[in-house]
Design an enzyme around this catalytic site. Structure first.
Site, short mmCIF file in Angstrom:
data_model
loop_
_atom_site.label_atom_id
_atom_site.label_comp_id
_atom_site.label_asym_id
_atom_site.label_seq_id
_atom_site.Cartn_x
_atom_site.Cartn_y
_atom_site.Cartn_z
N LYS A 74 0.74 -1.34 0.21
CA LYS A 74 -0.17 0.13 0.05
C LYS A 74 0.78 1.23 0.11
O LYS A 74 0.44 2.26 -0.60
CB LYS A 74 -1.08 -0.02 1.08
CG LYS A 74 -1.81 -1.05 0.91
CD LYS A 74 -2.94 -1.00 2.20
CE LYS A 74 -4.08 -2.12 2.17
NZ LYS A 74 -5.31 -1.69 2.80
N ASP A 110 -9.81 2.88 1.48
CA ASP A 110 -9.95 2.16 3.06
C ASP A 110 -10.54 3.32 3.89
O ASP A 110 -11.50 3.06 4.69
CB ASP A 110 -8.69 1.63 3.40
CG ASP A 110 -8.18 0.60 2.51
OD1 ASP A 110 -9.30 -0.46 2.20
OD2 ASP A 110 -6.92 0.33 2.48
#
Ligand code: ATR
Length: 287
Positions: A74, A110
């Site tokens: 990420k 997210d």
């Protein structure tokens, strides 16, 4: 037929991570493509850390429309992208890439998915006191988006140094004071007495440790919103005890589904079938 057979025009999306076998994203996205009659497919790709640059090169070369990015890529993926959404830049993590004719933009759905899961229940975090348990990757996105939205997060972590470090980063980026505390019962009790919302971002309560909880039940009460981002099991001990204490609860599947829905909308420009994506994920979890 649109949505059934793969054609020469089929648009491809996917997820990169390592490991990748346990991801719920392919079932959610493929059910959404099918429901909306979109000629698209979503595939899992196991990509080792050393191959990340080549994988992103492949995304361009193969004209893949978009990717989700999961552990451990990420943050490492950021240097390979052309543009970053400002929120993803502050969080320093990307979970969604959109490929517009070779121009790659990174987003963090997210964090946005966490916020959306609160908003869909009519809970506006702006101005609220929020206790965030944990200071890892998930806590980072959640604490940033809460602070950006105008909430007042307090970060509690087992290793308090990590909480302090995260609070410092947010304070620096957003010019807001953020509190950090150890995850002790006394600190929890003090923080929860003033809290509107509690968010568990630690792995406590996740399979196989389903009888564990990060918060003693006696600290839970009506008037509190309890959000547990653990989604396996969907109803954690924390959520069970929160409900029994009269608190409102939000489960981790809500965040998982919303991060997927927001990515889907960026790739397709269509409104995601959120309820269907949730049903499909529930089935895939065997719950
Ligand atoms: P993620 O990216 O999912 O947030 P992570 O970066 O590994 O994962 O962070 C896990 C979080 O869960 C951390 O805040 C960790 O606390 P420490 O930083 O003190 O290690 C927390 N955590 C994991 N197991 C825990 C436990 N048994 N009790 C309390 N906190 C725990």
């Amino acid at each position: 037929m649109e949505g059934s057979l793969i054609s020469g025009k089929t648009k491809v999306c996917g997820i990169i991570g390592d490991p990748i076998e346990h991801t719920m994203s392919p079932v959610m996205h493929n059910s959404a493509f099918k429901e909306l009659g979109i000629d698209g497919r979503y595939l899992p790709f196991r990509v080792r850390a050393a191959d990340l640059g080549e994988a992103i090169g492949g995304l361009r070369a193969l004209h893949i429309r978009g990717l989700n990015v999961t552990i451990p890529h990420k943050t490492a993926v950021i240097p390979f992208l052309d543009k970053l959404d400002p929120s993803a830049e502050r969080i320093d993590a990307v979970n969604t890439i959109v490929n517009d004719d070779g121009v790659l933009t990174g987003y963090n759905t997210d964090a946005a998915g966490f916020l959306q899961a609160l908003l869909e229940k009519g809970i506006e975090p702006a101005g609220k006191n929020v206790v965030v348990l944990g200071a890892g990757g998930a806590a980072k996105g959640i604490s940033f988006i809460l602070a950006e939205r105008g909430a007042h997060p307090v970060i509690l972590n087992r290793h308090p140094g990590r909480a302090e470090e995260l609070a410092r980063r947010i304070a620096q980026a957003l010019k807001k004071e953020i509190k950090a505390r150890p995850l002790s019962e006394a600190d929890l009790a003090a923080a929860l007495a003033k809290a509107d919302i509690l968010v568990n971002t630690t792995s406590v309560g996740m399979v196989p440790g389903t009888e564990d909880t990060p918060v003693p039940a006696k600290l839970l009460r009506p008037g509190l919103v309890v959000f547990d981002i653990v989604y396996n099991p969907i109803q954690t001990r924390l959520l069970r005890e929160a409900e029994a204490a009269g608190a409102r609860t939000i489960d981790g599947l809500a965040m998982l589904v919303w991060q997927g829905a927001l990515a889907f909308e960026k790739w397709t420009g269509r409104k995601a079938p959120v309820d269907l994506m949730r049903e499909t994920a529930v089935k895939a979890l065997g719950a």
